[in-house]
Structure formats: C-alpha cells, structure tokens
Design an enzyme around this catalytic site. Structure first.
Site, short mmCIF file in Angstrom:
data_model
loop_
_atom_site.label_atom_id
_atom_site.label_comp_id
_atom_site.label_asym_id
_atom_site.label_seq_id
_atom_site.Cartn_x
_atom_site.Cartn_y
_atom_site.Cartn_z
N HIS A 157 0.81 -1.01 0.09
CA HIS A 157 -0.25 -0.24 0.00
C HIS A 157 0.58 1.49 -0.18
CE1 HIS A 157 -3.11 -2.95 2.10
NE2 HIS A 157 -1.88 -2.95 2.33
N SER A 278 13.74 21.03 -16.53
CA SER A 278 12.63 21.83 -16.71
C SER A 278 13.83 23.24 -16.95
CB SER A 278 11.73 22.54 -14.84
OG SER A 278 10.71 24.07 -15.01
N LYS A 284 14.99 21.52 -10.75
CA LYS A 284 14.43 20.33 -10.87
C LYS A 284 15.56 19.86 -11.77
CE LYS A 284 10.17 19.71 -11.17
NZ LYS A 284 9.32 19.99 -11.38
N GLU A 291 9.31 7.51 -16.65
CA GLU A 291 8.26 8.15 -17.06
C GLU A 291 8.06 7.92 -18.29
OE1 GLU A 291 7.35 12.60 -15.03
OE2 GLU A 291 9.28 12.28 -15.40
#
Ligand code: ARG
Length: 458
Positions: A157, A278, A284, A291
């Site tokens: 979980h 970024s 970033k 991804e």
C-alpha cells in the site's frame, strides 16, 4: 479512375480515393524481406513440382534478390496503385523478367502470403525481445549483487512494511521478466506453423509440396486447416498481449524509480543521465525516461484493445479488416524493444543512497519481528499482534524510539520479553531471519542470485 494491377472482372477503374484509402505499402513494406524469402521458397517448390524449369527459377530468384537489395538501399519506388508489399514485389518482378514472373503466383494467394510474412516477422522479433529481456535480467542481476547488503523498506500500500534486501527487490523483477520470456517461448510454438499451401482459403488443386516449403522456411509444423490458416491472427494478438504485459512490468519498476527519485524519498544517487531539467524551474531533475517508459505502456494496452476489437466477429475467413493488424503489431514490438533498451541502461546506472534510506526507514518496520518473537515464546499470534500494536501506540504517544525503550518498559506489555530480545531490534537481523524459502534473508538472496547467474550464462 484507374485500376490497380489486378483487373479481374472489372470494366472500370477504382476510385482514386479508394486506392489511396486501401493502400497498405506505407507500413507493410516492413515485411519485404520476409515476403521475398517466402517467394523464393515458393519458386523453388514450383520448380520441384515441375511448374518452373531451372532457367525460370534462376531468373526469378536472381531478380527477387536484386529487388531486395533495391529496397534495402531505399532505391525502390512505391506507389498506391500497387496496394501492398506483395503486389509491389510481384509487379517489379514482372518489370524485370517479363512473362516468367507471371508463373510465380501459381496456387498462391496474398491471404496466405501476408500470414506467412507476419509469422516470419514474429519469429524474428520474438527472438529479439527475448534477447533484450535477458540483457535486462543480467543488469538486474548485477544490481542484485551490488545491493544485497543494502537494506530498504519493503512496501505494501506504499506504506513501509518490512525491511528487505535491495537484492531481493531486483530479483523479483528477474522473476517477472523470466515469465515474460517463458510466455514468448510458448507463443513461438504457435507462430512456428507453415500456412503456405492453404491458398486463398480452401487449399489448391495444384500439387504443392508443403513439406518442402516447411523445410525451406524452417517451420516445424504445417497448418492442418486452410480456413484456419488464412483467418488466424491469434499469434499477433498473443504477441501484442505479451508486449502489454512486459510494458506493465516495466511501468511498475519505472513507478518505483519515479518515487525513489522524489525529494520525499531521495533514495537514488545520480540518475542524471536519465533525467531532464525544467524549462522554468532551475532546481528540477525530472525522471523523464522512467516516466516515458511508464507512459509507453498506455499505447501497448491501446494496441491490445485495437487488435482484439479488430478480430471480433469477423466472418470466416480472410477479411480486408485484417490489414489493420500490422501497424499495431509493429508498434508494440518496436515500443517494447526501445523501452527495454533504454531501461536496461537506466537500471545499470542505479545507485542507492544507503544512509538516506536507513534514515527514512521507520523503526516500526520491525513490528512483525516483535510479534513473531512473542509467537516463538508461545503467545498466540493474534495476541502478539495486539500486544505489539499497544507497544507501537505507546512509543508514538511518548515519542520514543527503540533505543529509548528499556527492557522493563517492554516487559510491562508482556513478561515474555527477555534479555536477548533487544538484540533482535535490528534491520539486518530482521532481513536475515526471513529464511523460509523465497524470503528476503541474504542467504536466500545469494542462493537465488547464483541460480540466476548460472541460468543466464547459458
Ligand atoms: N494487404 C493485405 C493485408 O495486409 C494482404 C492480403 C490481401 N488480400 C486480399 N484478398 N485483398 O491483409
């Protein structure tokens, strides 16, 4: 209005829009090598049964090989009037060697030709995907070796659950990809069937030698039913399904990497070769490659839904709808191969920030160990569970860590805690105590790692 090469019963041309709409050469040209291989085998068979003589055969084979070179080097001109790759090659053969070329299509149909080409393509691609999966497994095994002693929290979980060896984590993926390989090997048995000789649907009155063709093209079995042979795309569906499943596995591994890369977790050192910045926020480093691999899974699933829907309720046997199977098959195979390739490099570069991980690991990952300690002292598990629950509450309420807790404090919850107890409160010991077969003890992980090293070196 013009009419593509096959004139048949038609007195007038096919509408230009219809020609453009139905042409498939833009994508099925990918099959040209397989189509030419199939045609060469077919020509040899026709010679064997007396339809072609030696000179005719040599001319056909020579011209087909030259056409293949032409396509290889990008010199071949494609046009919509010739519909698909099969017609392009046949028409070019006629341009080059004239009337002899007309004999090649004896007893043969494009319905079986396209099925043959796809089977040959799948046979090659299954091997490539398996090789890529093995490469990834080897890198995962290398990571296992490097990280056996790195203890990370195992999650359920997405909540910290119990400590595990990071090696155990990597081996879990070696297992998943092993099942993917098994699945592909299983599918390859069903791909390994010669369909040529089925003709358009009912077989042929020409005395074709199918065993000769099977030997020539390296197929183990002959399709026993011509209707099934030209209508079957199960093998395409199975490969697209396997690709979707591989994608699912990759996406889960990718997801963990994305989570580990976050500031909140900060488990990973230097993933920079696989992160981008970024355009706006200077601080970033985004895990884009993980991804994107996760994102590619969506198209793999999309392709699966497409092919299942495409084949649903098609009447026997071949229907032109089936031309729509190829782009999705090619896309799934290419997507899986590219994802595996980049992911293998990404996994190879993974390095854990050991100390960060330990710092972020809740002490309560040892709660089950305490309960099981009490069970070994003859307490019923449900009672032990409740007792440890109370200890955890007490520690949380009083902001205590295990090192603040005295034996006497533990004994207030149960008399079964004895002097040796405090020494089990250690993540390394917790990991190594999980000795039951399949558990995370480093002894088990080392043994499994050796097994896999042996299996993968074969
Ligand atoms: N381009 C077709 C396909 O990909 C080849 C078979 C065509 N057969 C036919 N009867 N029109 O399915």
């Amino acid at each position: 209005m013009t009419r593509p090469v096959i004139k048949g019963i038609f007195k007038e041309g096919l509408h230009e829009e219809a020609i453009r709409f139905s042409a498939s050469h833009e994508f099925d040209r990918k099959l040209y090598r397989y189509d030419i291989r199939g045609s060469i085998a077919w020509a040899k068979m026709l010679k064997k049964i007396g339809i072609l003589n030696r000179i005719e055969l040599d001319k056909i084979v020579g011209a087909l090989k030259r056409i293949e070179k032409n396509i290889d080097t990008g010199k071949f001109l494609f046009n919509d009037n010739l519909e698909d790759i099969h017609m392009h090659i046949e028409a070019e053969l006629k341009n080059r060697i004239g009337l002899i070329a007309k004999k090649l299509h004896t007893g043969r149909s494009r319905n079986e030709q396209v099925a043959l080409d796809e089977r040959l393509y799948c046979r090659d691609k299954i091997k490539e995907v398996i090789a890529s999966l093995k490469k990834l497994q080897k890198v995962l095994l290398k990571k296992t070796k490097e990280n056996i002693d790195v203890i990370i929290p195992g999650y359920t979980h997405l909540q910290q659950a119990q400590p595990i060896s990071a090696g155990h984590y990597f081996l879990a993926y070696v297992e998943k990809f092993a099942r993917d390989i098994e699945r592909l090997l299983e599918i390859s048995k069903r791909v390994d069937v010669l369909v040529m000789g089925s003709s358009a649907l009912a077989g042929t009155t020409i005395n074709v030698d199918r065993n000769f063709l099977a030997r020539e093209l390296g197929f183990k079995k002959l399709s026993p039913n011509s209707l099934d042979a030209v209508s079957d795309r199960d093998f395409v569906i199975e490969i697209i399904f396997s690709s979707a499943l591989i994608g699912m596995h990759l996406s889960r591994l990718a997801e963990d990497i994305v989570i580990w890369k976050s500031i909140e977790f900060d488990y990973l050192d230097n993933l920079n070769g696989f992160c981008t910045g970024s355009s706006l926020m200077p601080q970033k480093a985004n895990p884009d490659i993980a991804e994107l691999v996760r994102g590619k899974t969506a198209r793999l699933y999309g392709n699966l839904v497409q092919i299942l829907t495409l084949m649903k309720a098609l009447p026997m046997t071949y229907n032109r709808d089936m031309q729509e199977d190829k782009e999705h098959l090619f896309d799934s195979v290419d997507t899986v191969l590219r994802s595996l390739e980049v992911f293998t490099h990404l996994i190879g570069s993974l390095k854990f920030k050991k100390d960060n991980i330990l710092m972020r690991m809740s002490e309560f990952v040892l709660a089950t160990d305490i309960a099981e300690y009490l069970v070994n002292k003859k307490m019923a598990f449900r009672d032990a569970h409740e007792t440890v629950g109370k200890i955890v509450c007490f520690m949380m309420d009083n902001k205590k860590t295990f090192s603040d807790m005295t034996l006497q404090e533990f004994q207030k919850f149960s008399k079964s805690f004895d002097k040796k107890f405090l020494s089990i409160l250690n993540v390394n010991k917790s990991v190594d105590a999980r000795v039951a077969y399949g558990g995370t003890s480093r002894k088990n992980v080392r043994r499994e790692m050796k097994n896999w090293e042996k299996r993968l070196s074969k």
